[in-house]
Design a protein around this motif. Structure first.
Motif, PDB file in Angstrom:
ATOM      1  N   UNK B  30      27.238  40.427  38.167  1.00  6.85           N
ATOM      2  CA  UNK B  30      27.810  39.746  39.315  1.00  6.85           C
ATOM      3  C   UNK B  30      28.592  38.506  38.882  1.00  6.85           C
ATOM      4  N   UNK B  31      28.085  37.819  37.845  1.00  7.22           N
ATOM      5  CA  UNK B  31      28.781  36.612  37.380  1.00  7.22           C
ATOM      6  C   UNK B  31      30.168  36.959  36.827  1.00  7.22           C
ATOM      7  N   UNK B  32      30.302  38.112  36.197  1.00  8.94           N
ATOM      8  CA  UNK B  32      31.613  38.535  35.683  1.00  8.94           C
ATOM      9  C   UNK B  32      32.572  38.834  36.842  1.00  8.94           C
ATOM     10  N   UNK B  33      32.056  39.505  37.861  1.00  8.93           N
ATOM     11  CA  UNK B  33      32.886  39.833  39.030  1.00  8.93           C
ATOM     12  C   UNK B  33      33.362  38.554  39.691  1.00  8.93           C
ATOM     13  N   UNK B  34      32.428  37.599  39.836  1.00  2.77           N
ATOM     14  CA  UNK B  34      32.800  36.331  40.483  1.00  2.77           C
ATOM     15  C   UNK B  34      33.823  35.575  39.652  1.00  2.77           C
ATOM     16  N   UNK B  35      33.650  35.591  38.325  1.00  2.23           N
ATOM     17  CA  UNK B  35      34.600  34.893  37.457  1.00  2.23           C
ATOM     18  C   UNK B  35      35.984  35.528  37.558  1.00  2.23           C
ATOM     19  N   UNK B  36      36.027  36.847  37.592  1.00  2.00           N
ATOM     20  CA  UNK B  36      37.321  37.524  37.722  1.00  2.00           C
ATOM     21  C   UNK B  36      37.971  37.200  39.060  1.00  2.00           C
ATOM     22  N   UNK B  37      37.170  37.233  40.113  1.00  2.00           N
ATOM     23  CA  UNK B  37      37.716  36.950  41.434  1.00  2.00           C
ATOM     24  C   UNK B  37      38.258  35.522  41.478  1.00  2.00           C
ATOM     25  N   UNK B  38      37.522  34.589  40.862  1.00  2.00           N
ATOM     26  CA  UNK B  38      37.960  33.186  40.842  1.00  2.00           C
ATOM     27  C   UNK B  38      39.237  33.017  40.030  1.00  2.00           C
ATOM     28  N   UNK B  39      39.480  33.904  39.074  1.00  2.01           N
ATOM     29  CA  UNK B  39      40.713  33.824  38.296  1.00  2.01           C
ATOM     30  C   UNK B  39      41.878  34.479  39.044  1.00  2.01           C
ATOM     31  N   UNK B  40      41.589  35.583  39.724  1.00  2.00           N
ATOM     32  CA  UNK B  40      42.668  36.328  40.388  1.00  2.00           C
ATOM     33  C   UNK B  40      43.170  35.636  41.661  1.00  2.00           C
ATOM     34  N   UNK B  41      42.244  35.082  42.450  1.00  2.00           N
ATOM     35  CA  UNK B  41      42.652  34.581  43.767  1.00  2.00           C
ATOM     36  C   UNK B  41      43.725  33.503  43.688  1.00  2.00           C
TER      37      UNK B  41
END
Lengths: 155, 120
Positions: B30-41
């Motif tokens: 989940x931490x990887x998904x959140x990190x990716x989302x925080x980078x993409x948005x």
């Protein structure tokens, strides 16, 4: 992890956290490697384990780390079998909306059960819906397909 | 200029096309998904409408939570009439897209080169 006798399943109780699940997942995959499962089988088992643990911990136990995950598994040279149970109220997997239907394609969740059923050879839920039993039979290498090739960095 | 965030490398190609290469071999926490989302948005918000290619060539394993992330991102991108293309998806992972029929939802190209065709 101590090697388990081939015919007697190993039973474990885990804390309901993804960290504990990830540790066990790694150990189970290592054991499957030792039992000679190939790369494609390991990919399928890994995916099914991840999806089942997420379902049990996040949906079944609703993220409550005080609730346990109950695991029973048996890994032989011919089959990988595991049951994963949570302490939640259960769900009816057959009542889940089909994520492949056009109206569900853009939903952000609900694909885990479909993937488990697609990648494992046998999948059964208990009547309460809080326990899934999954089996993967070791694939035999066929012409042009070497699914039993040694895994490369699968773990 | 190329930039790096923890979970992906960003390349600007031809001025206005962004290629995001996912660098984690396994994406499941989940931490990887959140990190990716925080980078993409922020990328999507700052480059509106965005032309984004997501390169999966280094990814060997992912779970359905990544599919959820891609759908959330695609909704944002399509709302502002941006373009999202995926490329470099390994055969076993492509199977996940096919089983879930998301191969019909996303524009998927075999290589980064092919994904960039018509964009730059």
């Amino acid at each position: 992890m101590a090697a388990n006798p081939e015919c007697s399943p190993t039973q474990l109780e885990l804390p309901g956290t993804m960290e504990a699940a990830e540790r066990l997942c790694g150990e189970l995959l290592q054991e499957a490697v030792r039992k000679g499962f190939g790369e494609e089988d390991l990919f399928a088992i890994h995916l099914a384990l991840e999806e089942a643990f997420v379902n049990a911990i996040q949906h079944g136990n609703q993220g409550d780390p005080s609730k346990k995950i109950h695991v029973q598994y048996s890994i032989t040279p011919s089959r990988f079998e595991i049951s994963i149970a949570d302490e939640g109220p259960g769900f009816q997997p057959d009542a889940l909306p089909d994520p492949r239907e056009p109206e569900n394609l853009y939903k952000c969740s609900g694909r885990g059960v479909l993937l488990i059923r697609s990648f494992m050879d046998q999948v059964q839920y208990n009547s309460k819906g809080n326990q899934v039993r999954m089996v993967k039979f070791k694939s035999k290498p066929g012409p042009g397909k070497d699914s039993n090739s040694p895994p490369q960095n699968v773990l | 200029m190329d930039q790096k965030s923890p979970n992906m490398t960003i390349d600007y190609v031809g001025g206005d096309v962004i290629v995001a290469t996912l660098v984690d071999e396994k994406i499941l926490e989940e931490s990887q998904i959140q990190a990716l989302e925080s980078s993409f948005l922020p990328l999507i918000e700052e480059n509106n409408p965005i032309k984004l290619v997501v390169d999966f060539s280094q990814v060997r394993f992912l779970t359905s939570s990544v599919l959820g992330l891609l759908i959330r991102l695609s909704k944002k991108i399509y709302e502002s009439e941006g373009i999202l293309r995926l490329c470099g998806i390994q055969p076993k992972i492509y199977e996940i897209f096919k089983i879930t029929r998301l191969d019909k939802v996303f524009d998927i190209y075999p290589t980064r080169q092919e994904a960039l065709e018509g964009l730059v």
